[in-house]
Design an enzyme around this catalytic site. Sequence first.
Site, PDB file in Angstrom:
ATOM      1  N   PRO A   1       2.846   3.071  12.438  1.00  0.00           N
ATOM      2  CA  PRO A   1       3.411   4.397  12.701  1.00  0.00           C
ATOM      3  C   PRO A   1       2.987   4.780  14.213  1.00  0.00           C
ATOM      4  O   PRO A   1       2.003   4.722  14.528  1.00  0.00           O
ATOM      5  CB  PRO A   1       2.691   5.296  11.782  1.00  0.00           C
ATOM      6  CG  PRO A   1       2.321   4.731  10.770  1.00  0.00           C
ATOM      7  CD  PRO A   1       1.893   3.194  11.198  1.00  0.00           C
TER       8      PRO A   1
ATOM      9  N   TYR B   1       0.781  -1.294   0.086  1.00  0.00           N
ATOM     10  CA  TYR B   1       0.101   0.058   0.066  1.00  0.00           C
ATOM     11  C   TYR B   1       0.769   1.041   0.132  1.00  0.00           C
ATOM     12  O   TYR B   1       0.708   2.039  -0.650  1.00  0.00           O
ATOM     13  CB  TYR B   1      -0.927  -0.214   1.305  1.00  0.00           C
ATOM     14  CG  TYR B   1      -1.805   1.083   1.006  1.00  0.00           C
ATOM     15  CD1 TYR B   1      -2.903   1.354   0.238  1.00  0.00           C
ATOM     16  CD2 TYR B   1      -1.617   2.134   2.361  1.00  0.00           C
ATOM     17  CE1 TYR B   1      -3.925   2.306   0.416  1.00  0.00           C
ATOM     18  CE2 TYR B   1      -2.649   3.202   2.260  1.00  0.00           C
ATOM     19  CZ  TYR B   1      -3.608   3.175   1.344  1.00  0.00           C
ATOM     20  OH  TYR B   1      -4.563   4.403   1.352  1.00  0.00           O
ATOM     21  N   ASP B   2       1.799   1.411   0.812  1.00  0.00           N
ATOM     22  CA  ASP B   2       2.607   2.536   0.914  1.00  0.00           C
ATOM     23  C   ASP B   2       3.437   2.799  -0.035  1.00  0.00           C
ATOM     24  O   ASP B   2       3.393   3.816  -0.889  1.00  0.00           O
ATOM     25  CB  ASP B   2       3.532   2.382   2.206  1.00  0.00           C
ATOM     26  CG  ASP B   2       3.060   2.165   3.623  1.00  0.00           C
ATOM     27  OD1 ASP B   2       1.799   1.939   3.691  1.00  0.00           O
ATOM     28  OD2 ASP B   2       3.688   1.795   4.464  1.00  0.00           O
TER      29      ASP B   2
ATOM     30  N   ASP C   1       1.247   0.670  23.921  1.00  0.00           N
ATOM     31  CA  ASP C   1       0.739   1.203  25.254  1.00  0.00           C
ATOM     32  C   ASP C   1      -0.409   2.222  24.873  1.00  0.00           C
ATOM     33  O   ASP C   1      -0.821   2.816  25.972  1.00  0.00           O
ATOM     34  CB  ASP C   1       1.853   1.543  25.769  1.00  0.00           C
ATOM     35  CG  ASP C   1       2.530   2.720  25.127  1.00  0.00           C
ATOM     36  OD1 ASP C   1       2.105   3.070  24.218  1.00  0.00           O
ATOM     37  OD2 ASP C   1       3.482   3.180  25.762  1.00  0.00           O
ATOM     38  N   GLY C   2      -0.834   2.518  23.867  1.00  0.00           N
ATOM     39  CA  GLY C   2      -1.893   3.375  23.583  1.00  0.00           C
ATOM     40  C   GLY C   2      -1.378   4.818  23.361  1.00  0.00           C
ATOM     41  O   GLY C   2      -2.437   5.707  23.406  1.00  0.00           O
TER      42      GLY C   2
ATOM     43  N   VAL D   1     -11.097   3.346  14.552  1.00  0.00           N
ATOM     44  CA  VAL D   1     -12.374   3.849  14.870  1.00  0.00           C
ATOM     45  C   VAL D   1     -13.770   2.767  14.867  1.00  0.00           C
ATOM     46  O   VAL D   1     -14.502   2.603  15.738  1.00  0.00           O
ATOM     47  CB  VAL D   1     -12.765   5.170  14.003  1.00  0.00           C
ATOM     48  CG1 VAL D   1     -14.332   5.457  14.306  1.00  0.00           C
ATOM     49  CG2 VAL D   1     -11.877   6.166  14.290  1.00  0.00           C
TER      50      VAL D   1
END
Length: 329
Positions: free
Chosen positions: A273, A144-145, A205-206, A187
Amino acid sequence: MKRVLVTGGAGFLGSHLCDRLVKAGHDVICLDNFFTSQKSNVAHLLTAPNFDLVRHDVTHPIWLEVDEIYNLACPASPVHYQYNPIKTMKVSVMGAINMLGLAKRCNARIFQASTSEVYGDPDIHPQPESYRGNVNPIGVRSCYDEGKRAAETLFFDYHRSNNVDIRVVRIFNTYGPRMHPYDGRVVSNFILQALKHEDITIYGDGSQTRSFCFVDDLIDGFLKHMHGPDNFIGPVNLGNPGEFTIKELAEMVIKQTNSNSKLVYMPLPADDPTQRKPDITLAKKHLDWEPKVPLSEGLQKTIDYFASLDLRKYRKPTDHTAHKNSQTQ
């Protein structure tokens, strides 16, 4: 009235774009192969006299007479584009070649939906269009990238070599109604888990950040760039510069759904990322564009949409067990 072709027109972004073009009175051809999209996204347009739906794969040429082309066709979430990485690269490269050839023959203006993924895991934050990126060319996301990077190359070479009239945007994380419930994006994942009162799965870790742009704002940017000044062809970043951690997003979804869900943490996937935030200076300067819908408002509209869905009507199009943990655009 213009004759406008939208590839990937039955997808999440494409269907919203078709809505706007049909409403504006243009003669719209929606082209899609329905790999990651569904007819229900454009079913309400089928009776419109200025709308046509064509099942077609952009990796094969098509001969039409059009004034404008919006090239949106491509799987855009890891769970979809990693399912068949070779096909993903073909869609980006061969699709661009076929649509650019059509634009050259028809003398049509052509718009490329590129992506913030061309920046890879960025060393610069936020990311300006001048940043050339930090992309792994042989990783699981490379189809994709690098496919999108190659498509941008083709667009600018057709412009320089053949005078094709191009517009290029780099899309950052976008959300809203008509997202596929099983696209594996952060989402949609969080909202579905919260509505079912299931544990919300956070990878890492969010603390990794994303910027979330509501779909209506993004389509405004599409139209402004397509019909913007001739001396500004892009690439231009389109996204919301408001930056949130993945954990903050999860907590917001839980609050707005009144869910009993708890947060659970899993290992971060490869090449995901750690930061993603657009520098939209050029969009403000040349297009007079910036997003207007705050995340809380857009999330509520998206939650209401997902709550209204009969999930039995949605087929999981790919094996999600290997790739559902990618929290990206």
